[in-house]
Design an enzyme around this catalytic site. Structure first.
Site, PDB file in Angstrom:
ATOM      1  CG  ASN A   7       9.236   7.347  43.759  1.00  0.00           C
ATOM      2  OD1 ASN A   7       8.989   7.333  45.102  1.00  0.00           O
ATOM      3  ND2 ASN A   7       8.477   8.061  42.866  1.00  0.00           N
ATOM      4  CG  HIS A  10       6.880   2.556  48.130  1.00  0.00           C
ATOM      5  ND1 HIS A  10       5.554   3.198  48.295  1.00  0.00           N
ATOM      6  CD2 HIS A  10       6.842   1.900  47.212  1.00  0.00           C
ATOM      7  CE1 HIS A  10       4.973   2.809  47.295  1.00  0.00           C
ATOM      8  NE2 HIS A  10       5.563   1.907  46.567  1.00  0.00           N
ATOM      9  CG  HIS A  43       3.942  11.951  43.757  1.00  0.00           C
ATOM     10  ND1 HIS A  43       3.159  11.109  43.397  1.00  0.00           N
ATOM     11  CD2 HIS A  43       3.116  13.265  43.845  1.00  0.00           C
ATOM     12  CE1 HIS A  43       2.001  11.678  42.876  1.00  0.00           C
ATOM     13  NE2 HIS A  43       1.667  12.908  43.509  1.00  0.00           N
ATOM     14  NE  ARG A  45      -1.169  10.710  46.072  1.00  0.00           N
ATOM     15  CZ  ARG A  45      -1.484   9.958  45.039  1.00  0.00           C
ATOM     16  NH1 ARG A  45      -0.537   9.027  44.365  1.00  0.00           N
ATOM     17  NH2 ARG A  45      -2.778   9.952  44.591  1.00  0.00           N
ATOM     18  NE  ARG A  49      -2.131   8.295  49.038  1.00  0.00           N
ATOM     19  CZ  ARG A  49      -2.502   7.803  48.012  1.00  0.00           C
ATOM     20  NH1 ARG A  49      -2.156   6.866  47.484  1.00  0.00           N
ATOM     21  NH2 ARG A  49      -3.686   8.195  47.736  1.00  0.00           N
ATOM     22  CD  GLU A  70       6.833  10.936  40.574  1.00  0.00           C
ATOM     23  OE1 GLU A  70       7.582  10.062  40.109  1.00  0.00           O
ATOM     24  OE2 GLU A  70       5.931  10.525  41.310  1.00  0.00           O
ATOM     25  CB  THR A 101       0.707   8.119  39.452  1.00  0.00           C
ATOM     26  OG1 THR A 101       1.234   8.592  40.286  1.00  0.00           O
ATOM     27  CG2 THR A 101       0.146   9.175  38.316  1.00  0.00           C
ATOM     28  CD  GLU A 151       8.463   9.529  34.742  1.00  0.00           C
ATOM     29  OE1 GLU A 151       9.040  10.689  35.045  1.00  0.00           O
ATOM     30  OE2 GLU A 151       8.100   8.627  35.395  1.00  0.00           O
ATOM     31  CG  HIS A 191       3.646   3.983  37.177  1.00  0.00           C
ATOM     32  ND1 HIS A 191       2.885   2.797  37.566  1.00  0.00           N
ATOM     33  CD2 HIS A 191       3.384   4.689  38.056  1.00  0.00           C
ATOM     34  CE1 HIS A 191       2.181   2.948  38.413  1.00  0.00           C
ATOM     35  NE2 HIS A 191       2.189   4.196  38.980  1.00  0.00           N
TER      36      HIS A 191
HETATM   37  N1  PXP Z   1       7.195   7.991  37.666  1.00  0.00           N
HETATM   38  C1  PXP Z   1       6.249   8.743  37.819  1.00  0.00           C
HETATM   39  C2  PXP Z   1       5.597   9.892  37.249  1.00  0.00           C
HETATM   40  C3  PXP Z   1       5.205   8.179  39.109  1.00  0.00           C
HETATM   41  O1  PXP Z   1       4.104   8.744  39.489  1.00  0.00           O
HETATM   42  C4  PXP Z   1       5.622   7.062  39.757  1.00  0.00           C
HETATM   43  C5  PXP Z   1       5.182   6.220  40.769  1.00  0.00           C
HETATM   44  O2  PXP Z   1       5.141   7.195  42.085  1.00  0.00           O
HETATM   45  C6  PXP Z   1       7.010   6.254  39.290  1.00  0.00           C
HETATM   46  C7  PXP Z   1       7.654   6.848  38.004  1.00  0.00           C
HETATM   47  C8  PXP Z   1       7.550   5.149  40.050  1.00  0.00           C
HETATM   48  O3  PXP Z   1       6.721   4.084  39.748  1.00  0.00           O
HETATM   49  P1  PXP Z   1       6.690   2.602  40.522  1.00  0.00           P
HETATM   50  O4  PXP Z   1       6.702   3.202  41.797  1.00  0.00           O
HETATM   51  O5  PXP Z   1       5.903   1.608  40.163  1.00  0.00           O
HETATM   52  O6  PXP Z   1       8.221   2.230  40.086  1.00  0.00           O
END
Ligand code: PXP
Length: 242
Positions: A7, A10, A43, A45, A49, A70, A101, A151, A191
């Site tokens: 992901n 960030h 993602h 959003r 953001r 996402e 999330t 997921e 997550h």
């Molecule tokens: N999976 C989903 C559906 C999420 O919304 C997120 C956070 O954006 C993640 C995985 C990744 O989570 P983390 O950033 O805590 O590793």
């Protein structure tokens, strides 16, 4: 071999802190792939953001691995997905005030809307995963929508990692994974995962994919993104074949 979705939100979070054009999430796509990423996850959003619409275009044009978008269950997002055609969409709940999330989708309570969204996305040839808490009712409802995958939200497990409650959370994840597989759903998870709490999740039954963001990008600040992804790939392989 369990797939690792990286992901990259960030990277855009840091860029948006200055509202300029660097660091560019597209650079992250290239380095994540060099480190062995099996998928790029981002993602978009509603409040934009971090990831922006143009990032999605450029990530889709750059990535040679599948792109997992996402997004919230809204008409705007469904329109964007149908136009841009990511390989897979993961439907997530979204609240404006949240930092990340917070919980899974309540598929059981929003069944008609979610089923309609799954059907629309399938009509555009896009596979759909639903981000849910490891709860049997949510797994059953997810299957009833016709989604391809769930997921499983590992946030509750991650929060209690190292305490006794983690055993109960892992059991919930495991039971949800078994039920999902029995109902014909593919099993993904994510997550709050990091180098310490990852291994038991890797060994969940029928798990095919993990999506990791915060901890991996945080590590990349110190060791570089390619290296951080390679480390997570090694950890996953070690946990899987132990
Ligand atoms: N999976 C989903 C559906 C999420 O919304 C997120 C956070 O954006 C993640 C995985 C990744 O989570 P983390 O950033 O805590 O590793």
């Amino acid at each position: 071999m369990i797939r690792l979705g990286v992901n990259i939100d960030h990277v855009a979070t840091i860029r948006q802190a200055r509202m300029i054009d660097e660091p560019d999430p597209v650079w992250a796509v290239v380095l994540a792939e060099l480190g062995g990423a099996d998928q790029i996850t981002l993602h978009l959003r509603e409040d934009r953001r971090h990831i922006q619409d143009h990032d999605l275009d450029r990530v889709l044009a750059t990535a040679s691995v599948p792109v997992n978008l996402e997004m919230a269950v809204t008409d705007e997002m469904v329109g964007i997905a149908l136009e841009k055609k990511p390989h897979i969409v993961c439907l997530v709940p979204e609240k404006r005030q949240e930092v990340t999330t917070e919980g899974g989708l309540n598929v059981a309570n929003n069944f008609d809307t979610i089923k309609k969204t799954v059907t629309s996305l399938h009509g555009g040839g896009i596979r759909v995963s639903l981000f849910i808490d490891p709860d049997p009712d949510q797994v059953q409802a997810s299957s009833d929508t016709g989604a391809d995958a769930v997921e499983l939200h590992t946030g509750a497990y991650a929060e209690v990692w190292g305490k006794e409650e983690a055993i109960r959370e892992l059991a919930r994840l495991s039971e949800a994974a078994l039920l999902a597989h029995r109902l014909g759903l593919r099993v993904h998870a994510g997550h709050g995962l990091n180098v310490r709490n990852l291994a038991p999740v890797v060994r969940l039954p029928h798990l095919e994919e993990l999506n990791i963001g915060h901890a991996l990008i945080g590590r990349a600040i110190f060791v570089g993104l390619q290296e951080a992804v390679a480390e997570y790939k090694t950890l996953i392989a070690q946990a899987e074949y132990r």
